[in-house]
Structure formats: C-alpha cells, structure tokens
Design a protein around this motif. Structure first.
Motif, mmCIF file in Angstrom:
data_model
loop_
_atom_site.group_PDB
_atom_site.id
_atom_site.type_symbol
_atom_site.label_atom_id
_atom_site.label_comp_id
_atom_site.label_asym_id
_atom_site.label_seq_id
_atom_site.Cartn_x
_atom_site.Cartn_y
_atom_site.Cartn_z
ATOM 1 N N ASN A 45 7.744 -0.168 -2.386
ATOM 2 C CA ASN A 45 7.413 1.254 -2.526
ATOM 3 C C ASN A 45 8.402 1.956 -3.455
ATOM 4 N N LYS A 93 -4.136 7.047 0.389
ATOM 5 C CA LYS A 93 -4.780 5.760 0.177
ATOM 6 C C LYS A 93 -4.261 5.103 -1.103
ATOM 7 N N LYS A 94 -4.122 5.910 -2.142
ATOM 8 C CA LYS A 94 -3.621 5.389 -3.424
ATOM 9 C C LYS A 94 -2.187 4.877 -3.272
ATOM 10 N N ARG A 132 -0.851 3.659 -0.565
ATOM 11 C CA ARG A 132 -0.933 2.377 0.151
ATOM 12 C C ARG A 132 -1.347 1.253 -0.786
ATOM 13 N N GLU A 133 -2.318 1.532 -1.651
ATOM 14 C CA GLU A 133 -2.775 0.521 -2.612
ATOM 15 C C GLU A 133 -1.640 0.085 -3.527
ATOM 16 N N LEU A 134 -0.862 1.047 -4.006
ATOM 17 C CA LEU A 134 0.249 0.710 -4.907
ATOM 18 C C LEU A 134 1.252 -0.194 -4.204
ATOM 19 N N LEU A 175 0.750 -2.167 -1.619
ATOM 20 C CA LEU A 175 0.179 -3.495 -1.388
ATOM 21 C C LEU A 175 0.142 -4.306 -2.677
ATOM 22 N N THR A 176 -0.249 -3.670 -3.770
ATOM 23 C CA THR A 176 -0.373 -4.387 -5.040
ATOM 24 C C THR A 176 0.974 -4.876 -5.539
ATOM 25 N N HIS A 177 1.995 -4.029 -5.400
ATOM 26 C CA HIS A 177 3.280 -4.350 -6.025
ATOM 27 C C HIS A 177 4.320 -4.878 -5.040
#
Ligand code: ZN
Length: 137
Positions: free
Chosen positions: A17, A5-6, A8-10, A12-14
C-alpha cells in the motif's frame, strides 16, 4: 464507495500500500522538488509521461499522503488536468479532489483495521493519515 474499491485493487495488484512503490511499479515518475510554501504536490502527464510531483519541504507523513493523493489522480483522473494540492485549498469541494483524498485515505489504511481500544483518530494516525484528512474516511 468506488475509491475504496480502487484502493483495494491497487493493494492487491501491487502487493503493497506504499504509494511511492505503487507509482514505481506503474511507471509513474515521482519527483521531489521545491514547490514553495503553498503547493504540496501535483500530478502531470506531459508528453504522456505521468509524473507525481511532491514538495521536498514536506514532512515524511505529509509527503507520503501527498503521494497517495496524487497517485489517486493518476489512476482515477489520468486524462484530465488536476489542480495543485495547495495548503489553502486542502478542503476543496471539487469532486476530483474529494475522490483523490478518499483514495489516499483508503490506500494508506491498507489492510489495517481499528483495534477495539482505538478511537477513529488514533487508528487513522497509526495508518499515517494526517489528522486534517480524517474527514475523508
Ligand atoms: Zn488533487
């Protein structure tokens, strides 16, 4: 799984990958240094400056994996001292080590998904994940 989950969050935020691009955006310094034959990398936060250290002797694939692993520490374990990623302790049973490996694997997978003709091994290699770390998938 929390690490997935973390990751995926990274992404999406940035909007990427790439562990090195994400580190740059988060103002985490990335240093390529000669760390000898045993140490692949480590994360430090001396004087509140977060730094990812990567051994400049590594192949590009291992360097990016190491960057992803240490970025995992930077986001999951920012306040604690984390161990060196060492050649002889790659399969540490340490909880924080396993968490950083799982985050690294899921970050590098990013938006990729396995093709029907691919084995798990082929898929993970395509994502740039060294075979020795496939156990963290
Ligand atoms: Zn580690």
């Amino acid at each position: 799984m929390a690490e997935q989950k973390k990751a995926r969050e990274l992404i999406l935020t940035h909007g990427t990958n790439s562990p090195l691009d994400i580190a740059n955006e988060r103002n985490i310094v990335v240093l390529f240094e000669d760390l000898g034959k045993q140490i692949w990398g480590y994360y430090s936060h001396t004087n509140r400056i977060p730094v990812i250290h990567i051994n400049n002797r590594l192949s590009q694939e291992l360097a990016i994996y190491t960057g992803a692993h240490e970025l995992g520490h930077a986001v999951l374990h920012s306040g604690i001292n984390t161990p060196f990623l060492r050649k002889n302790t790659l399969f540490s049973v340490d909880k924080i080590e396993r968490q950083a490996h799982r985050l690294a694997v899921h970050l590098l997978i990013g938006h990729n998904s396995p093709e029907p003709y691919e084995t798990k091994k082929q898929f993970l290699i395509r994502c740039g994940i060294p075979e020795i770390f496939h156990i963290y998938y």
